[in-house]
Design a protein around this motif. Structure first.
Motif, PDB file in Angstrom:
ATOM      1  N   HIS A 177       0.828  -1.209   0.000  1.00  0.00           N
ATOM      2  CA  HIS A 177       0.000   0.000   0.000  1.00  0.00           C
ATOM      3  C   HIS A 177       0.861   1.257   0.000  1.00  0.00           C
ATOM      4  O   HIS A 177       0.591   2.206  -0.756  1.00  0.00           O
ATOM      5  CB  HIS A 177      -0.919   0.002   1.227  1.00  0.00           C
ATOM      6  N   THR A 229      -6.827   0.929   0.444  1.00  0.00           N
ATOM      7  CA  THR A 229      -6.603  -0.511   0.519  1.00  0.00           C
ATOM      8  C   THR A 229      -7.302  -1.076   1.746  1.00  0.00           C
ATOM      9  O   THR A 229      -7.255  -0.481   2.826  1.00  0.00           O
ATOM     10  CB  THR A 229      -5.094  -0.825   0.608  1.00  0.00           C
ATOM     11  N   ARG A 269      -8.759  -1.463  -3.179  1.00  0.00           N
ATOM     12  CA  ARG A 269      -7.909  -2.624  -3.459  1.00  0.00           C
ATOM     13  C   ARG A 269      -7.961  -3.549  -2.246  1.00  0.00           C
ATOM     14  O   ARG A 269      -7.759  -3.106  -1.109  1.00  0.00           O
ATOM     15  CB  ARG A 269      -6.470  -2.194  -3.703  1.00  0.00           C
TER      16      ARG A 269
END
Length: 456
Positions: A177, A229, A269
């Motif tokens: 990330h 994320t 994500r």
């Protein structure tokens, strides 16, 4: 029998609260008193409406069951005791009906107050603590994983990180990330094994006011991670039914809150971790096959510490420096005896276990600058058997010991010969060979690749 029933009610590990047809408490057991931090005298024979306070537009599930004759199953309820302390429970409430008349209502409660607070906190992070520079190790095994993880930072594909407990899976997730284009967006983590199914669904997908008793308009983790994320730790612990809902969110890129009708577009994500071979998890119905394939676009296998023995000295030095600062000590390192001992251990707890051993050892140091064997925790000291003997395998794969070759190289040589031997025994059948060696198929394939072992 009456005394027996009373004793059971008092000792059972579930809160029991019963009211008569007028809403006055007639049963209020010990577990319920502990959950609500109240004495029996505060509640017994009193109207629950006078004792407890409920949020606006909400009422007691006990009274609702009493009034409508309905059974209410697994409903979350938040209310306040007579001191104003907030309490959250998950309840199974049902009426007691005799001759078509409702005489009482009974509630069986589980305390989830602490979990509810955790749900509200959401454990949101907008900045990660770790990057790839924090990953310690020069071994080929860890360097290869780091290289693959860095390539994964260039895309937004899902990532599945596989590794035993304590290998550093979250460290890799944070690093991915931190070096991706999402670095300035939220990074949110959730351990799927930490909360019961009744709460985890609301945490992930959010809730709509009125969806159930106590429900409020609350965004889930997918909404909170918008643009960033979401790390789902120990995904294989998530209920299979919830895995199906998760798969739908990942495929459609939309989430619907519990009790809601509106679908909310998400740009998140997902990085997931599992602490076992995913093939085994799928075979044993702990992980949906379709979800596994959806997440495993990029797959990282974090090697256990026993497969990267050469990194132990670096890790030991790092942990010593960490606890030197915390404990105000000046430890320089470990003795040769301790170093050799560390390199022969299987480390089922991996890097986390090694760190705990260093921390425990430094707690026993006074002014010494070297960690000696007697500083180690007792459970490690007792592993040494002064009468150890060398056991020869039942097949001839061990070459003559080369005094000029270090331990790591000789262990690698032995490991390769051992795997080749078992492959030959099982006619190059990967699954049977892995079973004979007591490891997973994926672990065997990983070792074969690392050791340049190829089969036809």
């Amino acid at each position: 029998m009456k005394k027996l029933y009373e004793e059971i009610v008092e000792r059972v590990g579930v809160g029991i609260h019963a009211v008569d047809r007028e809403g006055k408490t007639i049963i209020y057991n010990n577990k319920m008193r502990d959950m609500e931090a109240m004495d029996k005298e505060d509640v017994l024979h009193k109207d629950v409406r006078e004792v407890f306070k409920f949020q606006e537009n909400q009422s007691s599930t006990l009274l609702k069951s009493l009034e409508h004759g309905e059974e209410i199953v697994n409903v979350k309820q938040t209310y306040f005791n007579n001191k104003g302390v907030e309490i959250t429970t998950v309840n199974h409430t049902f009426p007691l009906v005799l001759d078509n008349k409702i005489y009482a209502a009974v509630e069986l409660s589980t305390d989830v107050t602490k979990m509810e607070r955790l749900m509200r906190q959401k454990r949101t992070q907008t900045k990660t603590d770790f990057t790839f520079e924090h990953i310690i190790g020069n071994s080929n095994e860890i360097r290869e994983v780091i290289s693959l993880a860095k390539r994964a930072t260039r895309t937004n594909s899902s990532v599945l990180i596989i590794g035993e407990t304590g290998t550093g899976k979250e460290l890799f997730a944070q690093s991915i990330h931190a070096e991706s284009e999402r670095a300035n967006a939220p990074f949110i983590t959730q351990n799927c094994a930490a909360l019961p199914d009744s709460l985890i669904e609301g945490i992930l997908f959010g809730t709509t006011k009125g969806a159930f008793t106590g429900a409020i308009d609350s965004p889930g983790l997918f909404e909170q991670a918008q643009g960033g994320t979401l790390l789902l730790d120990e995904l294989n612990s998530l209920n299979i039914a919830l895995q199906a809902k998760l798969l739908r969110v990942l495929q459609e890129r939309k989430v619907r809150r519990i009790g809601g009708t509106q679908e909310i577009a998400i740009d998140v994500r997902v990085i997931a971790t599992v602490n076992e071979d995913p093939i085994d998890a799928v075979a044993n119905n702990r992980l949906r096959k379709d979800l596994y394939y959806r997440l495993a676009v990029v797959t990282l296998f974090i090697p256990p510490l026993r497969e990267r023995v050469g990194d132990i000295p670096l890790l030991v030095d790092e942990f010593i420096q960490k606890y030197n600062q915390l404990f105000k000590l000046n430890v320089k390192g470990v003795s040769d005896e301790v170093k050799e001992f560390f390199e022969t251990q299987s480390w089922p707890g991996n890097i986390r276990e090694l760190e705990h051993v260093i921390e425990a050892s430094m707690n026993l140091i006074n002014y010494e600058q070297i960690i000696e064997f007697y500083h180690l925790p007792y459970q490690y000291r007792k592993k040494i058997d002064v009468n150890q003997t060398v056991v020869t395998p039942d097949f001839a794969v061990v070459s003559t010991i080369d005094n000029q070759t270090n331990l790591s190289d000789q262990l690698t040589h032995f490991e390769k010969k051992l795997i080749e031997h078992y492959l030959q025994l099982h006619k190059n059948h990967i699954t049977n060979t892995a079973a004979a060696l007591g490891i997973s198929r994926q672990s065997l394939q990983y070792r074969m690749k690392r050791l340049d072992i190829y089969v036809k």
